[in-house]
Design a protein around this motif. Structure first.
Motif, short mmCIF file in Angstrom:
data_model
loop_
_atom_site.label_atom_id
_atom_site.label_comp_id
_atom_site.label_asym_id
_atom_site.label_seq_id
_atom_site.Cartn_x
_atom_site.Cartn_y
_atom_site.Cartn_z
N HIS A 85 -10.43 27.19 40.98
CA HIS A 85 -9.47 26.07 40.91
C HIS A 85 -9.36 25.63 39.46
N ILE A 86 -8.17 25.73 38.91
CA ILE A 86 -7.92 25.29 37.53
C ILE A 86 -7.40 23.86 37.58
N GLU A 87 -8.12 22.95 36.98
CA GLU A 87 -7.73 21.54 37.00
C GLU A 87 -6.69 21.24 35.92
N ASN A 88 -5.90 20.21 36.17
CA ASN A 88 -4.87 19.80 35.22
C ASN A 88 -5.49 19.44 33.87
N ASN A 89 -4.92 19.96 32.81
CA ASN A 89 -5.36 19.73 31.42
C ASN A 89 -6.67 20.41 31.05
N SER A 90 -7.24 21.19 31.96
CA SER A 90 -8.49 21.88 31.63
C SER A 90 -8.21 23.07 30.72
N THR A 91 -9.24 23.51 30.00
CA THR A 91 -9.13 24.66 29.11
C THR A 91 -10.16 25.71 29.50
N GLY A 92 -10.15 26.83 28.79
CA GLY A 92 -11.10 27.90 29.08
C GLY A 92 -10.61 28.87 30.13
N HIS A 93 -9.28 29.03 30.22
CA HIS A 93 -8.73 29.86 31.30
C HIS A 93 -7.75 30.92 30.77
N SER A 94 -8.15 31.62 29.74
CA SER A 94 -7.31 32.74 29.29
C SER A 94 -7.32 33.81 30.37
N TYR A 95 -6.37 34.74 30.27
CA TYR A 95 -6.34 35.83 31.25
C TYR A 95 -7.65 36.62 31.22
N LYS A 96 -8.19 36.82 30.03
CA LYS A 96 -9.44 37.58 29.91
C LYS A 96 -10.59 36.85 30.62
N THR A 97 -10.67 35.52 30.42
CA THR A 97 -11.73 34.75 31.06
C THR A 97 -11.57 34.76 32.58
N LEU A 98 -10.32 34.64 33.06
CA LEU A 98 -10.06 34.56 34.49
C LEU A 98 -10.35 35.86 35.23
N PHE A 99 -9.86 36.98 34.68
CA PHE A 99 -10.02 38.22 35.45
C PHE A 99 -10.30 39.45 34.58
N GLY A 100 -10.68 39.23 33.33
CA GLY A 100 -10.98 40.36 32.45
C GLY A 100 -12.11 41.24 32.95
N ARG A 101 -13.02 40.68 33.75
CA ARG A 101 -14.15 41.46 34.27
C ARG A 101 -13.71 42.57 35.22
N PHE A 102 -12.48 42.50 35.72
CA PHE A 102 -11.97 43.53 36.64
C PHE A 102 -11.17 44.61 35.91
N LEU A 103 -10.96 44.43 34.62
CA LEU A 103 -10.17 45.38 33.85
C LEU A 103 -11.10 46.38 33.18
N ASP A 104 -11.08 47.62 33.66
CA ASP A 104 -12.01 48.62 33.16
C ASP A 104 -11.41 50.02 33.29
N GLU A 105 -12.26 51.03 33.17
CA GLU A 105 -11.79 52.42 33.20
C GLU A 105 -11.24 52.85 34.56
N ASP A 218 -4.89 31.27 20.95
CA ASP A 218 -6.06 31.47 21.81
C ASP A 218 -5.87 30.69 23.11
N LEU A 219 -5.55 31.40 24.19
CA LEU A 219 -5.24 30.73 25.45
C LEU A 219 -6.45 30.06 26.09
N ASP A 220 -7.66 30.38 25.65
CA ASP A 220 -8.83 29.66 26.16
C ASP A 220 -8.82 28.21 25.68
N LEU A 221 -8.07 27.94 24.61
CA LEU A 221 -7.99 26.59 24.06
C LEU A 221 -6.73 25.85 24.49
N ARG A 222 -5.91 26.50 25.32
CA ARG A 222 -4.63 25.90 25.74
C ARG A 222 -4.83 25.11 27.05
N PRO A 223 -4.45 23.83 27.09
CA PRO A 223 -4.52 23.06 28.34
C PRO A 223 -3.62 23.70 29.41
N CYS A 224 -4.05 23.54 30.67
CA CYS A 224 -3.36 24.20 31.77
C CYS A 224 -2.77 23.21 32.76
#
Length: 242
Positions: A85-105, A218-224
Motif C-alpha cells: 500500500h503506497i500512502e499519499n505523499n510517501s516516497t521510496g517507491h521507484s519502479y526498481k524498489t517496487l518490483f525490481g527484485r522480479f526483473l532478472d535473466e 530519482d523516483l524514490d524521492l518523488r512523492p506519490c
C-alpha cells in the motif's frame, strides 16, 4: 554487541516486512543483512563475537530459507499474493524498489497494459520502466505495450513510441505498441510468471514542485499518490512471445 548498524537496520526492516507477509521484499532484506554479517564474521578476532555472529547468521538464514520454500509453494499452487500500500505523499517507491527484485535473466518478454501511456509525462514513465527492464533483464527480447489513443495528439504519441522502439533495437529489444479502446486493467506481466498490478498504473507519482527539485529524476524521492500494488504469480503466463 557492536554489530554493523546497517545490518541491524536492514534485518529489522526484513522482520517488519516478514510480519506483513511481504515475503519477497523481506527476503531481499535478509539476504543483504546476512551478507553484511558474513563479511563482519570474517574480520571478527574475538571468539565471543564470532559465536554471536554465527548464531545470528544461522537464525536469519533459516528464516530466509523458510520464506524461499513458502514462496515457491505458494507459486506452485497459484496462491502467491503480495500487497503493497503506497500512502499519499510517501516516497521510496521507484519502479526498481517496487518490483525490481522480479526483473532478472528469466524475463524474456514483458507486457505492459495501461490505458494511460499517452501524455508526455506518462510516456516518460514508460521510458523509465524500459530503462529499468533493459538494465535488469539480460535476456529481454520483447516489450508489448497496450494502451489507449491520445485523441488530442495521437501523432505525437506515436512518434514517442517510434523513437523509443528505434532505441530499444540497439539493445536487441523489440517494442510493439497496441491501442485498445476498452482497456481498463493496469498490469505488468513478466514472462517468468510474475504479474504486478498497480491500481493507478505507472502514473502514480505526483508532479514535481519545479524542474529543479529532488525527485525530478530519482523516483524514490518523488512523492506519490495513494495506490495499491498487488503482486501475484501465474504459471499460465505464456512461455514464448507471440
Amino acid at each position: 554487541m557492536n554489530i554493523e548498524s546497517a545490518a541491524i537496520n536492514i534485518l529489522k526492516r526484513g522482520v517488519e516486512l516478514d510480519t506483513k507477509k511481504r515475503y519477497t521484499e523481506a527476503l531481499v532484506c535478509y539476504q543483504e543483512g546476512l551478507q553484511i554479517l558474513v563479511d563482519k564474521l570474517k574480520g571478527a578476532p574475538e571468539e565471543s563475537t564470532r559465536a554471536y555472529l554465527k548464531e545470528k547468521i544461522e537464525e536469519y538464514m533459516n528464516r530466509a530459507e523458510f520464506i524461499k520454500k513458502l514462496v515457491q509453494k505458494q507459486k506452485e499452487v497459484g496462491q502467491f499474493h503480495e500487497q503493497i500500500h503506497i500512502e499519499n505523499n510517501s516516497t521510496g517507491h521507484s519502479y526498481k524498489t517496487l518490483f525490481g527484485r522480479f526483473l532478472d535473466e528469466d524475463v524474456e518478454f514483458v507486457i505492459v497494459e495501461d490505458p494511460y501511456i499517452r501524455s508526455f509525462h506518462q510516456c516518460q514513465n514508460f521510458l523509465r520502466l524500459c530503462e529499468l527492464l533493459v538494465r535488469s533483464c539480460p535476456n529481454l527480447k520483447n516489450v508489448e505495450l497496450v494502451t489507449s489513443r491520445d485523441t488530442k495528439s495521437e501523432s505525437e504519441q506515436r512518434e514517442r513510441y517510434r523513437d523509443l522502439a528505434n532505441d530499444l533495437r540497439r539493445y536487441n529489444v523489440q517494442l510493439n505498441a497496441k491501442f485498445s479502446d476498452t482497456l481498463h486493467d493496469r498490469q505488468i506481466i513478466l514472462s517468468s510468471g510474475w504479474i504486478i498490478k498497480i491500481g493507478r498504473g505507472l502514473d502514480f507519482y505526483k508532479a514535481p514542485e519545479n524542474k529543479f527539485c529532488l525527485g525530478v529524476y530519482d523516483l524514490d524521492l518523488r512523492p506519490c499518490h495513494e495506490t495499491t500494488v498487488d503482486i501475484v504469480h501465474s504459471k499460465n503466463v505464456k512461455q514464448s512471445y507471440g
